[in-house]
Design a protein around this motif. Structure first.
Motif, mmCIF file in Angstrom:
data_model
loop_
_atom_site.group_PDB
_atom_site.id
_atom_site.type_symbol
_atom_site.label_atom_id
_atom_site.label_comp_id
_atom_site.label_asym_id
_atom_site.label_seq_id
_atom_site.Cartn_x
_atom_site.Cartn_y
_atom_site.Cartn_z
ATOM 1 N N ALA A 90 0.837 -1.198 0.000
ATOM 2 C CA ALA A 90 0.000 0.000 0.000
ATOM 3 C C ALA A 90 0.868 1.241 0.000
ATOM 4 C CB ALA A 90 -0.906 0.006 1.227
ATOM 5 N N GLY A 91 0.492 2.206 -0.819
ATOM 6 C CA GLY A 91 1.185 3.484 -0.846
ATOM 7 C C GLY A 91 0.228 4.614 -0.544
ATOM 8 N N GLY A 92 0.512 5.406 0.489
ATOM 9 C CA GLY A 92 -0.319 6.559 0.822
ATOM 10 C C GLY A 92 -1.736 6.153 1.170
ATOM 11 N N ILE A 93 -2.691 6.911 0.629
ATOM 12 C CA ILE A 93 -4.093 6.620 0.910
ATOM 13 C C ILE A 93 -4.545 5.354 0.192
ATOM 14 C CG2 ILE A 93 -5.159 7.912 -0.974
ATOM 15 C CD1 ILE A 93 -7.154 8.998 1.172
ATOM 16 N N GLY B 95 3.798 2.257 2.608
ATOM 17 C CA GLY B 95 4.615 3.439 2.377
ATOM 18 C C GLY B 95 3.778 4.697 2.474
ATOM 19 N N ALA B 96 4.400 5.799 2.897
ATOM 20 C CA ALA B 96 3.709 7.088 2.985
ATOM 21 C C ALA B 96 4.721 8.199 2.738
ATOM 22 C CB ALA B 96 3.043 7.265 4.344
ATOM 23 N N ARG B 97 4.220 9.406 2.476
ATOM 24 C CA ARG B 97 5.130 10.534 2.247
ATOM 25 C C ARG B 97 5.906 10.873 3.515
ATOM 26 N NH1 ARG B 97 0.977 14.851 -0.120
ATOM 27 N NH2 ARG B 97 -0.175 13.916 1.624
ATOM 28 N N THR B 98 5.200 10.985 4.630
ATOM 29 C CA THR B 98 5.826 11.306 5.920
ATOM 30 C C THR B 98 5.143 10.475 6.994
ATOM 31 O OG1 THR B 98 4.272 13.041 6.598
ATOM 32 C CG2 THR B 98 6.073 13.700 5.118
ATOM 33 N N PRO B 99 5.727 10.373 8.186
ATOM 34 C CA PRO B 99 5.038 9.671 9.272
ATOM 35 C C PRO B 99 3.663 10.258 9.580
ATOM 36 C CG PRO B 99 7.347 9.978 9.821
ATOM 37 C CD PRO B 99 7.111 10.763 8.560
ATOM 38 N N GLY C 136 12.472 5.594 2.537
ATOM 39 C CA GLY C 136 12.715 5.207 1.149
ATOM 40 C C GLY C 136 11.462 4.632 0.516
ATOM 41 N N MET C 137 11.607 4.146 -0.698
ATOM 42 C CA MET C 137 10.470 3.616 -1.451
ATOM 43 C C MET C 137 9.977 2.317 -0.824
ATOM 44 S SD MET C 137 11.636 4.295 -5.382
ATOM 45 C CE MET C 137 10.103 3.544 -5.982
ATOM 46 N N VAL C 138 8.672 2.085 -0.955
ATOM 47 C CA VAL C 138 8.086 0.894 -0.366
ATOM 48 C C VAL C 138 8.638 -0.380 -1.005
ATOM 49 C CG1 VAL C 138 6.086 0.782 -1.923
ATOM 50 C CG2 VAL C 138 5.882 -0.060 0.435
ATOM 51 N N THR C 139 9.129 -0.287 -2.233
ATOM 52 C CA THR C 139 9.674 -1.476 -2.891
ATOM 53 C C THR C 139 10.888 -2.034 -2.159
ATOM 54 O OG1 THR C 139 10.864 0.031 -4.363
ATOM 55 C CG2 THR C 139 8.828 -0.932 -5.199
ATOM 56 N N GLN C 140 11.594 -1.192 -1.402
ATOM 57 C CA GLN C 140 12.774 -1.687 -0.688
ATOM 58 C C GLN C 140 12.395 -2.676 0.414
ATOM 59 O OE1 GLN C 140 14.441 1.961 0.891
ATOM 60 N NE2 GLN C 140 13.528 1.638 2.913
ATOM 61 N N LEU C 141 11.138 -2.651 0.849
ATOM 62 C CA LEU C 141 10.688 -3.575 1.881
ATOM 63 C C LEU C 141 10.488 -4.986 1.347
ATOM 64 C CD1 LEU C 141 8.050 -1.341 3.722
ATOM 65 C CD2 LEU C 141 10.459 -1.676 4.291
ATOM 66 N N LEU C 142 10.400 -5.137 0.029
ATOM 67 C CA LEU C 142 10.212 -6.468 -0.543
ATOM 68 C C LEU C 142 11.386 -7.385 -0.205
ATOM 69 C CD1 LEU C 142 8.765 -5.533 -4.056
ATOM 70 C CD2 LEU C 142 7.560 -6.716 -2.205
ATOM 71 N N GLY C 143 12.564 -6.793 0.010
ATOM 72 C CA GLY C 143 13.740 -7.601 0.304
ATOM 73 C C GLY C 143 13.655 -8.334 1.626
ATOM 74 N N ARG C 144 12.807 -7.857 2.556
ATOM 75 C CA ARG C 144 12.688 -8.537 3.860
ATOM 76 C C ARG C 144 11.385 -9.318 3.973
ATOM 77 N NH1 ARG C 144 12.035 -3.288 7.668
ATOM 78 N NH2 ARG C 144 13.845 -2.754 6.413
ATOM 79 N N ALA C 145 10.569 -9.277 2.935
ATOM 80 C CA ALA C 145 9.321 -10.036 2.959
ATOM 81 C C ALA C 145 9.609 -11.525 2.800
ATOM 82 C CB ALA C 145 8.396 -9.548 1.849
ATOM 83 N N MET D 79 4.065 4.401 -8.042
ATOM 84 C CA MET D 79 4.355 3.365 -7.049
ATOM 85 C C MET D 79 3.816 2.018 -7.500
ATOM 86 S SD MET D 79 2.100 1.888 -4.624
ATOM 87 C CE MET D 79 2.404 0.582 -3.436
ATOM 88 N N ILE D 80 2.629 2.002 -8.090
ATOM 89 C CA ILE D 80 2.060 0.751 -8.591
ATOM 90 C C ILE D 80 2.956 0.156 -9.663
ATOM 91 C CG2 ILE D 80 0.173 -0.221 -9.960
ATOM 92 C CD1 ILE D 80 -1.752 1.590 -8.473
ATOM 93 N N ARG D 81 3.386 0.988 -10.609
ATOM 94 C CA ARG D 81 4.246 0.480 -11.686
ATOM 95 C C ARG D 81 5.543 -0.090 -11.128
ATOM 96 N NH1 ARG D 81 2.836 5.370 -14.460
ATOM 97 N NH2 ARG D 81 4.907 6.180 -13.947
ATOM 98 N N ALA D 82 6.195 0.657 -10.238
ATOM 99 C CA ALA D 82 7.478 0.213 -9.690
ATOM 100 C C ALA D 82 7.317 -1.072 -8.891
ATOM 101 C CB ALA D 82 8.085 1.309 -8.822
ATOM 102 N N THR D 83 6.263 -1.152 -8.082
ATOM 103 C CA THR D 83 6.064 -2.320 -7.232
ATOM 104 C C THR D 83 5.701 -3.548 -8.056
ATOM 105 O OG1 THR D 83 5.322 -0.897 -5.415
ATOM 106 C CG2 THR D 83 4.762 -3.239 -5.287
ATOM 107 N N ALA D 84 4.775 -3.389 -8.987
ATOM 108 C CA ALA D 84 4.370 -4.532 -9.801
ATOM 109 C C ALA D 84 5.524 -5.047 -10.652
ATOM 110 C CB ALA D 84 3.178 -4.147 -10.684
ATOM 111 N N ARG D 85 6.318 -4.151 -11.194
ATOM 112 C CA ARG D 85 7.465 -4.574 -12.003
ATOM 113 C C ARG D 85 8.486 -5.310 -11.144
ATOM 114 N NH1 ARG D 85 7.844 1.109 -15.427
ATOM 115 N NH2 ARG D 85 6.283 0.561 -17.013
ATOM 116 N N GLU D 86 8.710 -4.832 -9.922
ATOM 117 C CA GLU D 86 9.664 -5.506 -9.049
ATOM 118 C C GLU D 86 9.147 -6.882 -8.639
ATOM 119 O OE1 GLU D 86 13.100 -6.229 -6.863
ATOM 120 O OE2 GLU D 86 12.647 -4.775 -8.449
ATOM 121 N N LEU D 87 7.863 -6.989 -8.333
ATOM 122 C CA LEU D 87 7.287 -8.284 -7.994
ATOM 123 C C LEU D 87 7.420 -9.256 -9.155
ATOM 124 C CD1 LEU D 87 4.098 -7.061 -6.120
ATOM 125 C CD2 LEU D 87 5.880 -8.502 -5.109
#
Length: 268
Positions: free
Chosen positions: A111-114, A141-145, A178-187, A204-212
């Motif tokens: 999930a990214g943002g809203i 992932g979100a822009r800020t805490p 950082g980007m939410v895609t970096q969390l895939l490495g610990r999943a 974010m959808i494009r980057a995440t889906a391509r990485e998956l």
């Protein structure tokens, strides 16, 4: 479904961030059909207009709710609604997530943002039936805490939530940046036997889906939620057309195998 908004009363209101609220509704009169996680409604702020909003809760997860961020006149009107106020809702519209396709498989939810809001009822459904799925990973992932929504609820998912990251930290933040895609490495998942669900801003959808897909998750096992200018929600006005796809009817949830060639064309 009906083209006429059905009156619904706000029965609970929770401020998520400085510009985002979650509103829970009950019908004033007749009830709408049950929504599926991932579907959306057209929510009408009287005197302002209506906008499409995905459901952030359904009947099975505590009642109909929408999470709205104030970005325009209609959403600002909805965010200003208080308990007891009445809005109009019509729906359900569109396609929903398909958790049944993930049964017996590892699950990755990103999930990214809203974009977290449309995934929330899916996550709750998966967590409620742990024996039906393999390992469950929730990446947020979100822009800020300060932009993270449902923080207390997410904290209660510690055994399932692989991680939370933000683009810009704040002084008190001790988590990932950082980007939410970096969390895939610990999943923890086996790509070939994984089903993934992704929602957030389009980049974010494009980057995440391509990485998956790069990791080996089959493209037809990656479900994404698309966002376009949906005005009628019935496929008649054509404003939400994405190539040959009318997002309000054939989406918003589609497999990445179908979405990838469309989102690869900048003009679309």
């Amino acid at each position: 479904m009906t083209a006429v908004p059905v009156p619904h009363r706000v029965v609970a209101r929770r401020a998520e961030t400085a510009d985002t609220v979650t509103l829970r509704f009950e019908p004033v009169g007749r009830a709408l059909p049950d929504f599926l996680p991932g579907q959306f409604a057209m929510v009408h702020s009287f005197g302002r207009g209506e906008i499409p909003v995905s459901v952030s809760s359904v009947r099975a997860t505590g009642g109909l709710a929408h999470t709205v961020r104030s970005v325009g006149a209609v959403s600002a009107g909805l965010c200003a609604a208080r308990v007891g106020d009445v809005v109009g809702i019509r729906g359900p519209y569109g396609t929903g997530w398909e958790p049944q396709r993930a049964r017996g498989r590892d699950v990755v939810i990103v999930a990214g943002g809203i974009g977290f809001a449309p995934l929330r009822p899916l996550i709750l459904g998966v967590l409620a039936a742990p024996a039906a799925y393999g390992r469950v990973n929730v990446l947020i992932g979100a822009r800020t805490p300060s932009d993270l929504i449902a923080r207390a609820e997410v904290a209660s998912w510690a055994t399932a939530c692989t991680g939370v990251t933000v683009d810009r930290p704040e002084p008190h933040w001790r988590g990932d940046v950082g980007m939410v895609t970096q969390l895939l490495g610990r999943a923890h998942f086996e790509p070939e036997t994984t089903t993934a669900f992704v929602c957030g801003p389009e980049p974010m959808i494009r980057a995440t889906a391509r990485e998956l897909a790069h990791l080996g998750v089959p493209r037809d096992r990656i479900q994404v939620s698309l966002e376009r200018n949906m005005r009628c929600a019935t496929g008649h006005c054509g404003h939400c057309q994405l190539g040959g796809l009318l997002v309000c009817r054939a989406g918003p949830v589609v497999d990445w195998s179908r979405a990838e060639p469309l989102l690869s064309v900048r003009e679309l």
